[in-house]
Design an enzyme around this catalytic site. Structure first.
Site, mmCIF file in Angstrom:
data_model
loop_
_atom_site.group_PDB
_atom_site.id
_atom_site.type_symbol
_atom_site.label_atom_id
_atom_site.label_comp_id
_atom_site.label_asym_id
_atom_site.label_seq_id
_atom_site.Cartn_x
_atom_site.Cartn_y
_atom_site.Cartn_z
ATOM 1 N N TYR A 33 -7.995 2.357 -7.123
ATOM 2 C CA TYR A 33 -8.886 3.442 -6.688
ATOM 3 C C TYR A 33 -8.114 4.753 -6.798
ATOM 4 O O TYR A 33 -6.959 4.841 -6.355
ATOM 5 C CB TYR A 33 -9.338 3.233 -5.236
ATOM 6 N N GLU A 53 -3.664 -6.099 -12.741
ATOM 7 C CA GLU A 53 -4.258 -4.882 -12.173
ATOM 8 C C GLU A 53 -4.657 -3.979 -13.330
ATOM 9 O O GLU A 53 -3.903 -3.826 -14.287
ATOM 10 C CB GLU A 53 -3.230 -4.157 -11.291
ATOM 11 N N LYS A 110 0.022 -5.120 9.922
ATOM 12 C CA LYS A 110 -1.146 -5.236 9.030
ATOM 13 C C LYS A 110 -1.653 -6.686 9.008
ATOM 14 O O LYS A 110 -2.842 -6.932 8.983
ATOM 15 C CB LYS A 110 -0.775 -4.785 7.602
ATOM 16 N N GLY A 162 -3.139 4.887 0.432
ATOM 17 C CA GLY A 162 -3.210 5.888 -0.636
ATOM 18 C C GLY A 162 -2.078 6.888 -0.467
ATOM 19 O O GLY A 162 -1.567 7.081 0.641
HETATM 20 P P1 FAD Z 1 0.614 1.844 5.083
HETATM 21 O O1 FAD Z 1 0.700 0.381 5.241
HETATM 22 O O2 FAD Z 1 -0.336 2.600 5.942
HETATM 23 O O3 FAD Z 1 2.093 2.423 5.267
HETATM 24 C C1 FAD Z 1 2.400 3.782 4.968
HETATM 25 C C2 FAD Z 1 3.714 4.173 5.634
HETATM 26 O O4 FAD Z 1 3.519 4.314 7.041
HETATM 27 C C3 FAD Z 1 4.846 3.140 5.499
HETATM 28 O O5 FAD Z 1 6.048 3.854 5.411
HETATM 29 C C4 FAD Z 1 4.758 2.312 6.769
HETATM 30 O O6 FAD Z 1 6.025 1.784 7.126
HETATM 31 C C5 FAD Z 1 4.257 3.323 7.787
HETATM 32 N N1 FAD Z 1 3.267 2.781 8.732
HETATM 33 C C6 FAD Z 1 2.318 1.853 8.482
HETATM 34 N N2 FAD Z 1 1.531 1.657 9.572
HETATM 35 C C7 FAD Z 1 1.996 2.493 10.502
HETATM 36 C C8 FAD Z 1 1.590 2.779 11.847
HETATM 37 N N3 FAD Z 1 0.545 2.126 12.399
HETATM 38 N N4 FAD Z 1 2.294 3.713 12.556
HETATM 39 C C9 FAD Z 1 3.347 4.360 11.981
HETATM 40 N N5 FAD Z 1 3.781 4.136 10.715
HETATM 41 C C10 FAD Z 1 3.102 3.217 9.983
HETATM 42 N N6 FAD Z 1 -2.605 4.008 -4.163
HETATM 43 C C11 FAD Z 1 -3.817 4.501 -4.527
HETATM 44 O O7 FAD Z 1 -4.109 5.681 -4.259
HETATM 45 N N7 FAD Z 1 -4.743 3.723 -5.185
HETATM 46 C C12 FAD Z 1 -4.493 2.422 -5.485
HETATM 47 O O8 FAD Z 1 -5.337 1.756 -6.086
HETATM 48 C C13 FAD Z 1 -3.220 1.862 -5.110
HETATM 49 N N8 FAD Z 1 -2.933 0.564 -5.364
HETATM 50 C C14 FAD Z 1 -1.731 0.029 -4.928
HETATM 51 C C15 FAD Z 1 -1.474 -1.341 -5.108
HETATM 52 C C16 FAD Z 1 -0.278 -1.901 -4.676
HETATM 53 C C17 FAD Z 1 -0.037 -3.388 -4.861
HETATM 54 C C18 FAD Z 1 0.712 -1.077 -4.077
HETATM 55 C C19 FAD Z 1 2.036 -1.663 -3.648
HETATM 56 C C20 FAD Z 1 0.470 0.282 -3.878
HETATM 57 C C21 FAD Z 1 -0.758 0.854 -4.286
HETATM 58 N N9 FAD Z 1 -1.060 2.205 -4.079
HETATM 59 C C22 FAD Z 1 -2.290 2.721 -4.445
HETATM 60 C C23 FAD Z 1 -0.056 3.100 -3.473
HETATM 61 C C24 FAD Z 1 -0.171 3.149 -1.935
HETATM 62 O O9 FAD Z 1 -1.403 3.690 -1.559
HETATM 63 C C25 FAD Z 1 0.982 4.021 -1.433
HETATM 64 O O10 FAD Z 1 2.211 3.354 -1.630
HETATM 65 C C26 FAD Z 1 0.862 4.571 -0.036
HETATM 66 O O11 FAD Z 1 1.880 5.578 0.118
HETATM 67 C C27 FAD Z 1 1.086 3.547 1.084
HETATM 68 O O12 FAD Z 1 0.054 2.668 1.185
HETATM 69 P P2 FAD Z 1 0.130 1.438 2.226
HETATM 70 O O13 FAD Z 1 -1.196 0.794 2.221
HETATM 71 O O14 FAD Z 1 1.316 0.632 1.954
HETATM 72 O O15 FAD Z 1 0.310 2.284 3.589
#
Ligand code: FAD
Length: 317
Positions: free
Chosen positions: A50, A18, A199, A125
């Site tokens: 991003y 990454e 997801k 994010g």
């Molecule tokens: P989600 O999957 O949406 O989950 C967020 C939270 O909500 C979790 O606690 C989950 O349990 C809960 N949840 C999920 N879906 C639901 C639902 N439908 N209803 C209720 N609760 C729900 N951030 C950046 O800004 N830019 C990047 O480029 C970036 N790259 C990353 C790469 C990796 C490999 C990882 C692990 C993280 C990265 N992040 C990045 C950080 C990430 O955006 C954060 O950790 C963010 O807080 C959660 O993203 P997520 O996609 O896991 O969220």
């Protein structure tokens, strides 16, 4: 090529990394330098993060503060295209919910499709630094599950404007994030896994994990996922410790544990070189154990520092 096809076609453990776009105003050469140092290990893919807008405050002579919104690391899509066409390596943009309306997401996906980008890592994010909790745009996505639905819609030729005539379908392979030590907002692992499974059910094809320093977290996480019926590849995310300050910074930012054995060794170091040597030794052991376990790919958060990753890879591949 779709990342999942790449994983299926390979019998050996792959390597990927990454990278972050450079700060605004800097050239792309630093990215090329990182890739040039590591390309001999044939990266299966390169993720490009991003970074959403941040707020800064400028003080005027009259004492008033002006709030400005700025993206400090723009260029994710451009860098992906540059990597893909300069190196012929799959570049995977991170696509986040934060800061995007649904229409902006649709337009970003159209750009990626035109550029021949086949994979995206879909994420929510984090909240912007001045926010306490994540807030989507008024017409944006709240969770990654909603973003995945939109990508899958486009893969099925469904756009926001239902009156488009014969819209083309994209064919994105979709990755998502997984948290071996639980996402910091989730009340417990069970709840986090429930949404991770959602997801996948919505159409995600693979998982990349948050970094971890204790392989047991990854092994337990994979077991929990498999018990939940999550069958997609789970790619472990890895980082090498390179400074003493990371002992505090990494747990604070990424909500993870640094094993005592590792932190004790780092604390004893007197120079940066010694810290790097401990970080590399730990990384080699972690990688060997993960390969033995049968992981599909070792994914390194290089954060622009290729040297220590290279030292690990030289001992692994
Ligand atoms: P989600 O999957 O949406 O989950 C967020 C939270 O909500 C979790 O606690 C989950 O349990 C809960 N949840 C999920 N879906 C639901 C639902 N439908 N209803 C209720 N609760 C729900 N951030 C950046 O800004 N830019 C990047 O480029 C970036 N790259 C990353 C790469 C990796 C490999 C990882 C692990 C993280 C990265 N992040 C990045 C950080 C990430 O955006 C954060 O950790 C963010 O807080 C959660 O993203 P997520 O996609 O896991 O969220």
């Amino acid at each position: 090529m779709k990342l999942t096809e790449h994983l299926e076609n390979s019998k050996d453990t792959l390597f990927s990394m990454e990278i972050l776009p450079p700060l605004k105003g800097q050239g792309v050469e630093s990215i090329y330098k990182t890739i040039d140092e590591l390309k001999e290990f044939n990266p299966a893919f390169i993720d490009v993060t991003y970074h959403r807008e941040e707020y800064t405050f400028k003080k005027h002579p009259n004492g008033l503060l002006e709030k400005r919104s700025t993206k400090k690391r723009p260029g994710t899509v451009g860098i992906c295209a540059a990597i893909k066409y300069k190196y012929d390596i799959e570049a995977i943009p991170h696509l986040i919910c934060g800061g995007f309306t649904k229409e902006e997401t649709e337009n970003a996906l159209i750009d990626l499709n035109f550029l021949g980008i086949d994979n995206v890592l879909a994420l929510r994010g984090d909240p912007i630094k001045t926010e306490r909790a994540f807030t989507p745009e008024p017409d944006g996505h709240n969770y990654t599950t909603d973003l995945i639905k939109q990508i899958v819609d486009m893969n099925n030729g469904v756009y926001m404007d239902e009156e488009l005539s014969n819209p083309i379908s994209s064919d994105f392979c979709i990755g998502v994030a997984g948290y071996p030590e639980k996402h910091f907002e989730a009340p417990n692992m069970k709840s986090d896994l429930k949404y991770l499974k959602k997801k996948i059910e919505e159409g995600a094809d693979y998982i990349v994990t948050q970094m971890f320093f204790n392989n047991k977290h990854y092994f337990d996480f994979v077991k929990l996922c498999r018990d939940e019926g999550i069958t997609v590849p789970i790619i472990p995310g890895l980082k090498t410790i390179t400074t003493k300050s990371q002992l505090n910074v990494l747990p604070r930012f990424f909500h993870l544990e640094i094993p005592e054995e590792l932190s004790d060794e780092i604390e004893k170091c007197k120079t940066k070189e010694e810290v790097n040597a401990v970080g590399v030794e730990w990384g080699v052991q972690q990688a060997k154990e993960l390969i033995e376990f049968g992981v599909p790919c070792l994914h390194y958060y290089t954060m622009g520092r290729a040297k220590t990753t290279k030292k690990i890879l030289e001992q692994i591949f």
